[in-house]
Write an enzyme that holds these catalytic residues in place. Sequence first.
Site, PDB file in Angstrom:
ATOM      1  N   ASN A  24      62.042 -22.587  12.947  1.00  0.00           N
ATOM      2  CA  ASN A  24      63.155 -23.003  12.079  1.00  0.00           C
ATOM      3  C   ASN A  24      62.721 -24.283  11.388  1.00  0.00           C
ATOM      4  O   ASN A  24      61.687 -24.865  11.733  1.00  0.00           O
ATOM      5  CB  ASN A  24      64.454 -23.188  12.876  1.00  0.00           C
ATOM      6  CG  ASN A  24      64.316 -24.252  13.926  1.00  0.00           C
ATOM      7  OD1 ASN A  24      64.136 -25.439  13.615  1.00  0.00           O
ATOM      8  ND2 ASN A  24      64.355 -23.863  15.186  1.00  0.00           N
ATOM      9  N   GLY A  32      63.833 -17.245  20.977  1.00  0.00           N
ATOM     10  CA  GLY A  32      62.999 -16.137  20.503  1.00  0.00           C
ATOM     11  C   GLY A  32      61.513 -16.413  20.636  1.00  0.00           C
ATOM     12  O   GLY A  32      61.052 -17.011  21.613  1.00  0.00           O
ATOM     13  N   VAL A  33      60.772 -15.986  19.648  1.00  0.00           N
ATOM     14  CA  VAL A  33      59.320 -16.126  19.685  1.00  0.00           C
ATOM     15  C   VAL A  33      58.921 -17.608  19.636  1.00  0.00           C
ATOM     16  O   VAL A  33      57.926 -18.024  20.233  1.00  0.00           O
ATOM     17  CB  VAL A  33      58.682 -15.262  18.568  1.00  0.00           C
ATOM     18  CG1 VAL A  33      58.853 -15.847  17.208  1.00  0.00           C
ATOM     19  CG2 VAL A  33      57.232 -14.993  18.854  1.00  0.00           C
ATOM     20  N   ASP A  34      59.710 -18.400  18.954  1.00  0.00           N
ATOM     21  CA  ASP A  34      59.474 -19.846  18.855  1.00  0.00           C
ATOM     22  C   ASP A  34      59.482 -20.488  20.253  1.00  0.00           C
ATOM     23  O   ASP A  34      58.552 -21.220  20.640  1.00  0.00           O
ATOM     24  CB  ASP A  34      60.586 -20.437  17.977  1.00  0.00           C
ATOM     25  CG  ASP A  34      60.309 -21.847  17.497  1.00  0.00           C
ATOM     26  OD1 ASP A  34      59.183 -22.339  17.713  1.00  0.00           O
ATOM     27  OD2 ASP A  34      61.213 -22.453  16.897  1.00  0.00           O
ATOM     28  N   TYR A 139      67.611 -14.447  13.353  1.00  0.00           N
ATOM     29  CA  TYR A 139      68.009 -14.589  11.954  1.00  0.00           C
ATOM     30  C   TYR A 139      68.574 -13.302  11.351  1.00  0.00           C
ATOM     31  O   TYR A 139      68.951 -13.268  10.179  1.00  0.00           O
ATOM     32  CB  TYR A 139      66.859 -15.152  11.114  1.00  0.00           C
ATOM     33  CG  TYR A 139      66.712 -16.667  11.249  1.00  0.00           C
ATOM     34  CD1 TYR A 139      67.583 -17.415  12.037  1.00  0.00           C
ATOM     35  CD2 TYR A 139      65.701 -17.357  10.568  1.00  0.00           C
ATOM     36  CE1 TYR A 139      67.455 -18.790  12.159  1.00  0.00           C
ATOM     37  CE2 TYR A 139      65.567 -18.736  10.687  1.00  0.00           C
ATOM     38  CZ  TYR A 139      66.452 -19.452  11.480  1.00  0.00           C
ATOM     39  OH  TYR A 139      66.316 -20.821  11.580  1.00  0.00           O
TER      40      TYR A 139
HETATM   41  N1  AR6 Z   1      56.299 -11.827  21.030  1.00  0.00           N
HETATM   42  C1  AR6 Z   1      56.484 -11.073  19.937  1.00  0.00           C
HETATM   43  N2  AR6 Z   1      57.670 -10.927  19.322  1.00  0.00           N
HETATM   44  C2  AR6 Z   1      58.718 -11.584  19.871  1.00  0.00           C
HETATM   45  C3  AR6 Z   1      58.603 -12.404  21.022  1.00  0.00           C
HETATM   46  C4  AR6 Z   1      57.323 -12.511  21.607  1.00  0.00           C
HETATM   47  N3  AR6 Z   1      57.107 -13.268  22.672  1.00  0.00           N
HETATM   48  N4  AR6 Z   1      59.829 -12.919  21.294  1.00  0.00           N
HETATM   49  C5  AR6 Z   1      60.685 -12.419  20.373  1.00  0.00           C
HETATM   50  N5  AR6 Z   1      60.020 -11.610  19.525  1.00  0.00           N
HETATM   51  P1  AR6 Z   1      63.097 -14.431  16.559  1.00  0.00           P
HETATM   52  P2  AR6 Z   1      63.804 -15.152  13.782  1.00  0.00           P
HETATM   53  C6  AR6 Z   1      60.495 -10.848  18.360  1.00  0.00           C
HETATM   54  O1  AR6 Z   1      64.514 -14.485  16.977  1.00  0.00           O
HETATM   55  O2  AR6 Z   1      64.698 -13.962  13.685  1.00  0.00           O
HETATM   56  C7  AR6 Z   1      64.353 -19.299  16.883  1.00  0.00           C
HETATM   57  O3  AR6 Z   1      65.350 -19.961  17.611  1.00  0.00           O
HETATM   58  C8  AR6 Z   1      61.969 -10.552  18.277  1.00  0.00           C
HETATM   59  O4  AR6 Z   1      62.286  -9.415  19.068  1.00  0.00           O
HETATM   60  O5  AR6 Z   1      62.080 -15.020  17.453  1.00  0.00           O
HETATM   61  O6  AR6 Z   1      62.870 -15.456  12.666  1.00  0.00           O
HETATM   62  C9  AR6 Z   1      63.734 -20.193  15.827  1.00  0.00           C
HETATM   63  O7  AR6 Z   1      63.649 -21.531  16.255  1.00  0.00           O
HETATM   64  C10 AR6 Z   1      62.114 -10.273  16.792  1.00  0.00           C
HETATM   65  O8  AR6 Z   1      61.730  -8.938  16.476  1.00  0.00           O
HETATM   66  O9  AR6 Z   1      62.880 -15.143  15.106  1.00  0.00           O
HETATM   67  C11 AR6 Z   1      64.705 -20.037  14.699  1.00  0.00           C
HETATM   68  O10 AR6 Z   1      65.827 -20.878  14.852  1.00  0.00           O
HETATM   69  C12 AR6 Z   1      61.081 -11.212  16.140  1.00  0.00           C
HETATM   70  O11 AR6 Z   1      60.221 -11.617  17.204  1.00  0.00           O
HETATM   71  C13 AR6 Z   1      65.132 -18.589  14.787  1.00  0.00           C
HETATM   72  O12 AR6 Z   1      64.960 -18.229  16.163  1.00  0.00           O
HETATM   73  C14 AR6 Z   1      61.676 -12.452  15.503  1.00  0.00           C
HETATM   74  O13 AR6 Z   1      62.775 -12.905  16.291  1.00  0.00           O
HETATM   75  C15 AR6 Z   1      64.271 -17.702  13.971  1.00  0.00           C
HETATM   76  O14 AR6 Z   1      64.772 -16.393  14.015  1.00  0.00           O
END
Ligand code: AR6
Length: 182
Positions: A24, A32-34, A139
Amino acid sequence: MTAITLLQGDITRQSADAIVNAANSSLLGGGGVDGAIHRRGGPAILKDCRRLRASLPQALNCVRAGETPIGKGLRTGQAVATTAGNLDARWVIHTVGPRFSPHEDRSALLASCYREALRVADELGARTVAFPAVSAGIYGWPLEDAARIAVETVRAVATEVEEVRFVLFDERAYGAFAEQLG
Ligand code: AR6
């Protein structure tokens, strides 16, 4: 010629020159991934993020949910690189995806995440880059559309990167990307 590969799994377990983070604008971590990248990568990544943030020219009035304004941040659609800490990579490339909106077409910003991340990868000399499905989690971007934008954008970019690896967390996400790759 850039090869596009697909894999189902946890991106923090990948070995690549660069691992892309769906961050973010605060660059200070999140869920999430972050969250997973900062957890497994260790504090060196956050330290580098803080340093980078301090040097950003723009004073965005970016606010993390329920928190006080933090002043500076990375704009949506942009990308920056830090160390990868304990991850099996040389760099983490942080990009800020747009939140999905049913009222406004933000596709260009999502495409920009992939383009900018690959531009940064080229600057670094990264040859293998692992991407998550940016914006498709917290998101709220509909998965099929997120996959379409990701694949179309990567296919259209001129880059020295030899392998773009989409690392999808679950079967549904993997299926959506596989569908796009044909
Ligand atoms: N490896 C691969 N993919 C993943 C993993 C992982 N370890 N964990 C989650 N995903 P998201 P966004 C997938 O929510 O939508 C954070 O708080 C997940 O299933 O990580 O861009 C940031 O700080 C999904 O398909 O990212 C921001 O505030 C994809 O990764 C916000 O979330 C992206 O999900 C960003 O949201």
